[in-house]
Structures are given as structure tokens and as C-alpha cells.
Design a protein around this motif. Structure first.
Motif, mmCIF file in Angstrom:
data_model
loop_
_atom_site.group_PDB
_atom_site.id
_atom_site.type_symbol
_atom_site.label_atom_id
_atom_site.label_comp_id
_atom_site.label_asym_id
_atom_site.label_seq_id
_atom_site.Cartn_x
_atom_site.Cartn_y
_atom_site.Cartn_z
ATOM 1 N N ALA A 286 0.828 -1.209 0.000
ATOM 2 C CA ALA A 286 0.000 0.000 0.000
ATOM 3 C C ALA A 286 0.860 1.256 0.000
ATOM 4 N N ALA A 287 1.919 1.260 0.820
ATOM 5 C CA ALA A 287 2.810 2.421 0.869
ATOM 6 C C ALA A 287 3.548 2.588 -0.443
ATOM 7 N N PHE A 288 4.006 1.486 -1.031
ATOM 8 C CA PHE A 288 4.736 1.546 -2.293
ATOM 9 C C PHE A 288 3.848 2.112 -3.408
ATOM 10 N N ARG A 289 2.631 1.644 -3.471
ATOM 11 C CA ARG A 289 1.740 2.099 -4.547
ATOM 12 C C ARG A 289 1.325 3.549 -4.344
ATOM 13 N N ALA A 290 1.124 3.957 -3.105
ATOM 14 C CA ALA A 290 0.782 5.358 -2.843
ATOM 15 C C ALA A 290 1.921 6.278 -3.241
ATOM 16 N N ALA A 297 1.432 11.847 -10.177
ATOM 17 C CA ALA A 297 0.235 12.677 -10.017
ATOM 18 C C ALA A 297 0.077 13.687 -11.143
ATOM 19 N N ASP A 298 1.197 14.160 -11.699
ATOM 20 C CA ASP A 298 1.136 15.160 -12.771
ATOM 21 C C ASP A 298 1.339 14.541 -14.149
ATOM 22 N N ALA A 299 1.182 13.248 -14.264
ATOM 23 C CA ALA A 299 1.379 12.590 -15.555
ATOM 24 C C ALA A 299 0.388 13.116 -16.588
ATOM 25 N N PRO A 309 1.064 5.094 -16.076
ATOM 26 C CA PRO A 309 1.119 5.372 -14.631
ATOM 27 C C PRO A 309 0.713 4.182 -13.776
ATOM 28 N N VAL A 310 -0.315 3.453 -14.187
ATOM 29 C CA VAL A 310 -0.760 2.285 -13.415
ATOM 30 C C VAL A 310 0.284 1.178 -13.489
#
Length: 329
Positions: A286-290, A297-299, A309-310
Motif C-alpha cells: 500500500a505504501a509503495f503504490r501510494a 500525479a502530474d502525468a 502510470p498504473v
């Protein structure tokens, strides 16, 4: 192919003298430059062969490595100090190309690779600002599956193709350059440029400058490092997404972390936002993906590359999960 003269330099001073003037280009293994010449994308009138220069790997006083620009990629990947202290370098090289290309390609030439954007190579009908500044960018409205989602501009959305450079970026390497005004050192993160309105300029090298070495500083974190490349096929192919990362854990929390992405920008992308988000955190998916989501975020995605991004988020989580397991072992 445009006719050209050929000369071989015996030392750096001779190479710089031969390389002065418009139309000259330094030749390493030729695995990219010769292709560009065949396609008439590059048209040098004089080639200076520098493969006999700076072809050693040496220990530095601080415990790092000085890698000569003429070192072949295979030799770098197989070097005992690289494999034990900087495994991310070996793994990036082995992911990067066929054995035949690795045997010919040099470290300096790898840094100077040009994009594999289809429109850049298509000299017969495609517009490309990287090839002809001001002509336009057909990738923007064309097939853009491999193209950039970070740091691009309206002039260019090409990505940098190197795997090795992504690893160097994660390791805070320094490029040593010789030129008419003497030697200078360039932080690896500053060596390649984002496109802006001059996508024809890939690096900050001045005319006539020659890469002589790359220095990798000592870093305890680098011993627990790896490289993962996601591509359309397992054989020789360029990255859709790649991740170079190194990790240490102390008291069950992330103490030191290095992350760089490939396949997402005009240059190897050092993920400092993701690094800052994870330092001091308990490692976990969860921390890694966040952290990855914050980095992207600005992609700015295009018609065909919205998956990047995914895919980057999933790849980073998998890589850091693997390293975290190793760090605890």
C-alpha cells in the motif's frame, strides 16, 4: 549514408582536437550512431573513433567506481565489484540488449543513445522536432504507446531508451566530461535534458565535449538493488516501464531508498517524490503504490499510453517488495 572521414584518436587531447568543428562526431561501439547514419537521421562528416580511450574500471579513493567511457557494456555487467556492490547496473545492462550489442556498445555511447520514437527515424514523411526543430511532432496525434507521460512538452513526447542510464540515475552517478575548456563533472540527474522547446538537444554537453568516465559513488544501499523492465516481448525490446531501485531497512522502516524510472520521460526519471514519501515508512504494498501514485500525479497521458502510470505503480510495488524481502533476510 552521407560520406564521411574516419580517424582514430590515441588520447583525449587528440580526440578533442579532431572533434572540434561542425560535422564531427565521436564514435564508440556504433550500435546507435551507425544506425542513425544509415537512416540519414545523423549525418556527420567526420567520425573520431574513441574506443581505445578510457576503457578501464577503477576503484576511487572513497570506495566507489570510476567507469571509463569506452568500457564495453558486457565488461561492466560482468565486473565482480559491479555485481556485488551495484547489482542494479549489471541487471540493467543484461535487460538492455542482445549479447552481440552488449559486446560492442560502450558506456559513453549508452549515455548518448537517441530516442527510438518511430517518427524520429521516419525521414521520408514524418514531422519530428527532435530531428528537424520547428517541423512539428507527429507522435502527439499518432501512435504514441511508448511515449512520455512525465516531463514532456508540446514540442516532443519521446522517451529516452537506455536501461543502463536509469540505473546510473538511481545511483547518483557523475559524468566526467573533457572539453576545450578542460574537465567538468555533471551530476547524472542533470546530464540529460527534458525537451522544452529544444528537443533536438538530448544532453547538456557543449559542442566538442567528450565523455571520459562515469563515477559511481560508494553507497551501502546499492548492494540491495535491482532493475526490472516491462516490455512487449521478453526478447530484445525497449521498455514500456522500467524501475531501478535500491533499499535498506532499519528497525522495520525504510532507512534509505533510491528509485528511478525508465520509459516515462525524455530522460531517466529520478523519482524523488516517491523516495521522500517512503523514507521512514513501514514497507508494504500500500505504501509503495501510494508513493508511485504521488510520483505520477502530474502525468500527462496520450491516446495510447494511459496505462503507463498504473503499470509504473504496479512495477514499483513489485520491485520494492522484492528488495524489502532481501533487506530483512
Amino acid at each position: 549514408m552521407t560520406p564521411f572521414d574516419y580517424a582514430r584518436a590515441d588520447d583525449v587531447a587528440t580526440a578533442l582536437r579532431m572533434g572540434a568543428g561542425e560535422g564531427s562526431a565521436f564514435l564508440g561501439g556504433g550500435t546507435n550512431l551507425v544506425d542513425l547514419m544509415r537512416e540519414t537521421v545523423a549525418r556527420p562528416t567526420r567520425l573520431i573513433d574513441v574506443t581505445g580511450l578510457s576503457d578501464t574500471i577503477e576503484e576511487t579513493d572513497g570506495g566507489g567506481l570510476r567507469i571509463g567511457a569506452a568500457v564495453r557494456n558486457t565488461a561492466l555487467a560482468e565486473h565482480p565489484a559491479v555485481r556485488s556492490r551495484y547489482p542494479v547496473l549489471s541487471r540493467a545492462i543484461l535487460a538492455g540488449a542482445s549479447a552481440q550489442i552488449r559486446n560492442m556498445a560502450t558506456v559513453g555511447g549508452n549515455l548518448l543513445q537517441r530516442t527510438r520514437c518511430t517518427y524520429f527515424y521516419d525521414t521520408d514523411g514524418s514531422r519530428c522536432n527532435k530531428r528537424v526543430i520547428g517541423s512539428g511532432c507527429d507522435a502527439l496525434g499518432g501512435f504514441n504507446r511508448i511515449h512520455a507521460v512525465l516531463g514532456a512538452s508540446e514540442a516532443c513526447v519521446a522517451t529516452h531508451p537506455s536501461d543502463l542510464c536509469v540505473a546510473f540515475a538511481a545511483l547518483d552517478a557523475v559524468v566526467q566530461v573533457a572539453g576545450p575548456d578542460g574537465m567538468r563533472a555533471i551530476a547524472f540527474d542533470q546530464f540529460h535534458r527534458l525537451p522544452g522547446d529544444r528537443p533536438d538537444l538530448d544532453t547538456v554537453l557543449a559542442p566538442g565535449e567528450l565523455i571520459v568516465a562515469v563515477e559511481v559513488p560508494p553507497a551501502r544501499v546499492a548492494a540491495n538493488s535491482t532493475y526490472r523492465k516491462v516490455r512487449d516481448r521478453a526478447s530484445y525490446a525497449f521498455a514500456l516501464i522500467s524501475v531501478a531501485a535500491a533499499l535498506t531497512i532499519e528497525d522495520d522502516r525504510i532507512a534509505e531508498l533510491r528509485i528511478a524510472f525508465g520509459g516515462v520521460a525524455h530522460k531517466p526519471w529520478r523519482a524523488r517524490t516517491a523516495e521522500a514519501a517512503l523514507i521512514g515508512q513501514v514497507p508494504g504494498e500500500a505504501a509503495f503504490r501510494a508513493a508511485a501514485a504521488a510520483e505520477f500525479a502530474d502525468a500527462q497521458v496520450l491516446r495510447d499510453n494511459g496505462f503507463k502510470p498504473v503499470l509504473a505503480e504496479r512495477t514499483l510495488a513489485a520491485v520494492l517488495g522484492e528488495l524489502a524481502t532481501g533487506a530483512r533476510a
